[in-house]
Write a protein that holds these residues in place. Structure first.
Motif, PDB file in Angstrom:
ATOM      1  N   ARG A  12       0.823  -1.209   0.000  1.00  0.00           N
ATOM      2  CA  ARG A  12       0.000   0.000   0.000  1.00  0.00           C
ATOM      3  C   ARG A  12       0.856   1.257   0.000  1.00  0.00           C
ATOM      4  O   ARG A  12       0.584   2.205  -0.748  1.00  0.00           O
ATOM      5  N   LEU A  15       2.810   1.486  -3.445  1.00  0.00           N
ATOM      6  CA  LEU A  15       1.955   1.882  -4.564  1.00  0.00           C
ATOM      7  C   LEU A  15       1.508   3.334  -4.454  1.00  0.00           C
ATOM      8  O   LEU A  15       1.401   4.028  -5.461  1.00  0.00           O
ATOM      9  N   GLY A  50      -6.389   4.053 -14.476  1.00  0.00           N
ATOM     10  CA  GLY A  50      -5.640   2.892 -13.998  1.00  0.00           C
ATOM     11  C   GLY A  50      -5.676   2.763 -12.489  1.00  0.00           C
ATOM     12  O   GLY A  50      -5.821   1.665 -11.942  1.00  0.00           O
ATOM     13  N   VAL A  51      -5.556   3.879 -11.790  1.00  0.00           N
ATOM     14  CA  VAL A  51      -5.625   3.875 -10.329  1.00  0.00           C
ATOM     15  C   VAL A  51      -7.015   3.426  -9.872  1.00  0.00           C
ATOM     16  O   VAL A  51      -7.144   2.638  -8.931  1.00  0.00           O
ATOM     17  N   PHE A  54      -7.353  -0.289 -10.084  1.00  0.00           N
ATOM     18  CA  PHE A  54      -6.680  -0.979  -8.984  1.00  0.00           C
ATOM     19  C   PHE A  54      -7.516  -0.895  -7.704  1.00  0.00           C
ATOM     20  O   PHE A  54      -7.647  -1.881  -6.976  1.00  0.00           O
ATOM     21  N   LYS A  57     -10.415  -3.242  -7.876  1.00  0.00           N
ATOM     22  CA  LYS A  57      -9.947  -4.610  -7.655  1.00  0.00           C
ATOM     23  C   LYS A  57      -9.828  -4.904  -6.163  1.00  0.00           C
ATOM     24  O   LYS A  57     -10.247  -5.965  -5.689  1.00  0.00           O
TER      25      LYS A  57
END
Length: 68
Positions: A12, A15, A50-51, A54, A57
């Motif tokens: 975490r 990223l 894209g973030v 994620f 997900k």
């Protein structure tokens, strides 16, 4: 703190730093190329889609793990 907790926190934090660095790179790229407001908007939309993928997900994984 066991290895699993460390890996979760490291992922975490890592990223978050990586996304912040990519945002800086995109901002600098847009500024140096004189892309204008719309160009910067398009560049940042590309990054944050894209973030968002994620993050979706992660939310789905948490929802599926709680239901099992």
């Amino acid at each position: 703190m066991n290895a699993e907790q460390f890996e979760t926190w490291a992922l975490r934090i890592g990223l978050t730093l990586l996304i912040g660095f990519m945002a800086f790179i995109i901002y600098d790229l847009g500024r140096r190329s004189n892309s204008g407001k719309f160009g910067m908007f398009v560049l940042f939309i590309g990054l944050f889609v894209g973030v968002a993928g994620f993050l979706i997900k992660i939310v789905l994984e948490l929802m599926l793990n709680e239901s099992i």
